[in-house]
Design an enzyme around this catalytic site. Sequence first.
Site, mmCIF file in Angstrom:
data_model
loop_
_atom_site.group_PDB
_atom_site.id
_atom_site.type_symbol
_atom_site.label_atom_id
_atom_site.label_comp_id
_atom_site.label_asym_id
_atom_site.label_seq_id
_atom_site.Cartn_x
_atom_site.Cartn_y
_atom_site.Cartn_z
ATOM 1 N N LYS A 1 0.267 -1.070 -0.343
ATOM 2 C CA LYS A 1 -0.366 0.249 0.069
ATOM 3 C C LYS A 1 1.136 0.815 0.217
ATOM 4 O O LYS A 1 1.803 0.710 0.394
ATOM 5 C CB LYS A 1 -1.294 -0.120 1.212
ATOM 6 C CG LYS A 1 -2.159 0.664 1.205
ATOM 7 C CD LYS A 1 -3.149 -0.054 0.390
ATOM 8 C CE LYS A 1 -4.231 1.062 0.198
ATOM 9 N NZ LYS A 1 -5.453 -0.429 0.300
HETATM 10 P P1 NAD Z 1 -13.386 7.336 -2.427
HETATM 11 O O1 NAD Z 1 -12.395 8.474 -2.308
HETATM 12 O O2 NAD Z 1 -13.408 7.355 -3.750
HETATM 13 O O3 NAD Z 1 -14.014 7.699 -1.375
HETATM 14 C C1 NAD Z 1 -14.376 8.000 0.372
HETATM 15 C C2 NAD Z 1 -15.584 7.791 0.185
HETATM 16 O O4 NAD Z 1 -15.324 8.126 1.914
HETATM 17 C C3 NAD Z 1 -16.133 9.743 -0.142
HETATM 18 O O5 NAD Z 1 -17.429 9.287 -0.049
HETATM 19 C C4 NAD Z 1 -16.034 10.543 1.347
HETATM 20 O O6 NAD Z 1 -16.757 11.850 1.447
HETATM 21 C C5 NAD Z 1 -16.330 9.500 2.577
HETATM 22 N N1 NAD Z 1 -15.578 9.291 4.380
HETATM 23 C C6 NAD Z 1 -14.521 10.312 3.714
HETATM 24 N N2 NAD Z 1 -14.312 10.561 5.614
HETATM 25 C C7 NAD Z 1 -15.707 10.230 6.113
HETATM 26 C C8 NAD Z 1 -15.925 10.757 7.469
HETATM 27 N N3 NAD Z 1 -15.209 10.534 8.224
HETATM 28 N N4 NAD Z 1 -17.529 10.097 7.053
HETATM 29 C C9 NAD Z 1 -18.288 9.491 6.637
HETATM 30 N N5 NAD Z 1 -17.883 9.494 5.590
HETATM 31 C C10 NAD Z 1 -15.938 9.265 4.967
HETATM 32 O O7 NAD Z 1 -12.318 6.263 -1.475
HETATM 33 P P2 NAD Z 1 -12.753 4.816 -1.949
HETATM 34 O O8 NAD Z 1 -11.579 4.279 -3.138
HETATM 35 O O9 NAD Z 1 -14.454 4.607 -2.198
HETATM 36 O O10 NAD Z 1 -12.153 3.839 -0.153
HETATM 37 C C11 NAD Z 1 -13.340 3.454 0.139
HETATM 38 C C12 NAD Z 1 -12.816 2.307 1.194
HETATM 39 O O11 NAD Z 1 -12.338 1.092 0.346
HETATM 40 C C13 NAD Z 1 -11.378 2.520 1.648
HETATM 41 O O12 NAD Z 1 -10.924 1.364 2.780
HETATM 42 C C14 NAD Z 1 -10.594 1.982 0.723
HETATM 43 O O13 NAD Z 1 -9.581 1.519 1.261
HETATM 44 C C15 NAD Z 1 -11.217 1.024 0.594
HETATM 45 N N6 NAD Z 1 -11.274 -0.361 -1.239
HETATM 46 C C16 NAD Z 1 -10.959 0.711 -2.278
HETATM 47 C C17 NAD Z 1 -11.011 0.671 -3.052
HETATM 48 C C18 NAD Z 1 -10.738 0.679 -4.453
HETATM 49 O O14 NAD Z 1 -11.146 0.172 -5.394
HETATM 50 N N7 NAD Z 1 -10.941 2.295 -4.466
HETATM 51 C C19 NAD Z 1 -10.730 -1.522 -3.137
HETATM 52 C C20 NAD Z 1 -10.886 -2.499 -1.737
HETATM 53 C C21 NAD Z 1 -10.627 -1.426 -0.717
#
Ligand code: NAD
Length: 422
Positions: free
Chosen positions: A108
């Site tokens: 990561k």
């Molecule tokens: P992103 O940046 O697209 O979205 C993040 C979201 O979380 C946004 O809507 C933001 O407003 C919200 N957020 C941030 N701080 C917040 C808070 N304090 N309270 C409520 N909402 C809050 O990120 P993503 O890619 O959707 O990732 C989200 C999660 O999924 C993370 O834990 C990431 O590690 C995990 N994840 C992502 C992927 C991927 O393919 N993008 C794959 C596996 C896991």
Amino acid sequence: MTAGGQRSLHQAAVAQFQRAADLIDLEPRYREILSYPKNEIIVNFPVTLDDGSLRVFTGYRIQHNNILGPYKGGLRFHPQVDLDEVRALAAWMTFKTALAGVPYGGAKGGLTLDPADFSRDDMRKIVRRFTHALGSNIGPDHDIPAPDVGTSSETMDWVMDTYANISPPGFRQSVKGVVTGKSIAVGGSIGREEATGRGVLYSLRHWCGETGTRLDDLSVAIQGFGNVGSHFGLLAAEAGCTVRGVADHTGTIVNLEGIEVEKLRSWVDEQGGVAGFPGADDASTEDLFSLDVDVLVPAALENQVTLERAKAFKGRLIMEAANGPTTPDADDYLNDNGIDVVPDILANGGGVIVSYFEWLQNKSARAWSFEDVDDRLRDLMWQAHDRVASTHKEHNCTRRDAAYIVALDRLVDVYNRRGIFP
Ligand code: NAD
């Protein structure tokens, strides 16, 4: 331990796999190896910003393990990013890829910044200098980043382009697989953008099959409406679930009759967040966690499902779309009180699975159809869920412990066959 005597995120991640290791009497040497990242790369690099000022940024890339294949894991750009967080996220990737059955290790990376504070031009320069600073520490057969919080296909396009430009001319076309999650025009895979959310829906379908529940009877609350949360929300609504609450960094909205997720998506595209959405009432963060729903889908950051919020939760299932969303004490409470938790390393594996498909397409210079991608995604998600479900029964343990046991079995089998160098 942190100053408050709490476990740090990385310590909590290590404790999770050690619990499963206890259940299978894992040899101490494998516990030792998996408790540490193999490499910790920290780079400091200067960027001249649009306003003429110069700023030095610190970037991380933690390579946890590569016994099963090249290091693999996202790049996160967020103000909370620090070494401990990235260490934890890298370790979770090792177990996630092992569980998904894809030939990758875990890594990561990240930058401690809020992309919203910078212009697009500034972000492009920052991403290019970060990639340049990482240099040969990444590579299509060595370490392959992907999008995570605060990064997107555009970020990956910039990383790929920079890496190609610092590669010798004869290799520039063959290094597309240095990152996954690129835009399709640049060499990305159809279906990668929504893959994590789609995989979360497959996870929910599998849980419904296991528990004899109808998917279209379920009501859902989602925390986080970015890549993962919004795609999951759209697909869940399409499958007949009622999305009653959504929260993001701008606020929380609730509509017990069901939020129109397509309209919410357009609103967020225009307004930058869910707050003020006309098709729902504004609510507090705590309202989301105590909402009358069957399923809570944390899809934002770590440590969001705290003990207090777990106690307030009225539903049957926490589906961990985010990485590490449940604190250890909340996890214990949920398990003790019969509330199911489908763990992150299983629930959100769809992203890395389709990243693997993108990498295969890049290696063979071919583009698969959506059906090819989706059928294979479903197959791999299903296989992982089936193995976790049978291990969960066999060991009479939590689904999280079962997921780690399946992942550890695969890792240890390969360690046993290869031996430990020298
Ligand atoms: P992103 O940046 O697209 O979205 C993040 C979201 O979380 C946004 O809507 C933001 O407003 C919200 N957020 C941030 N701080 C917040 C808070 N304090 N309270 C409520 N909402 C809050 O990120 P993503 O890619 O959707 O990732 C989200 C999660 O999924 C993370 O834990 C990431 O590690 C995990 N994840 C992502 C992927 C991927 O393919 N993008 C794959 C596996 C896991």
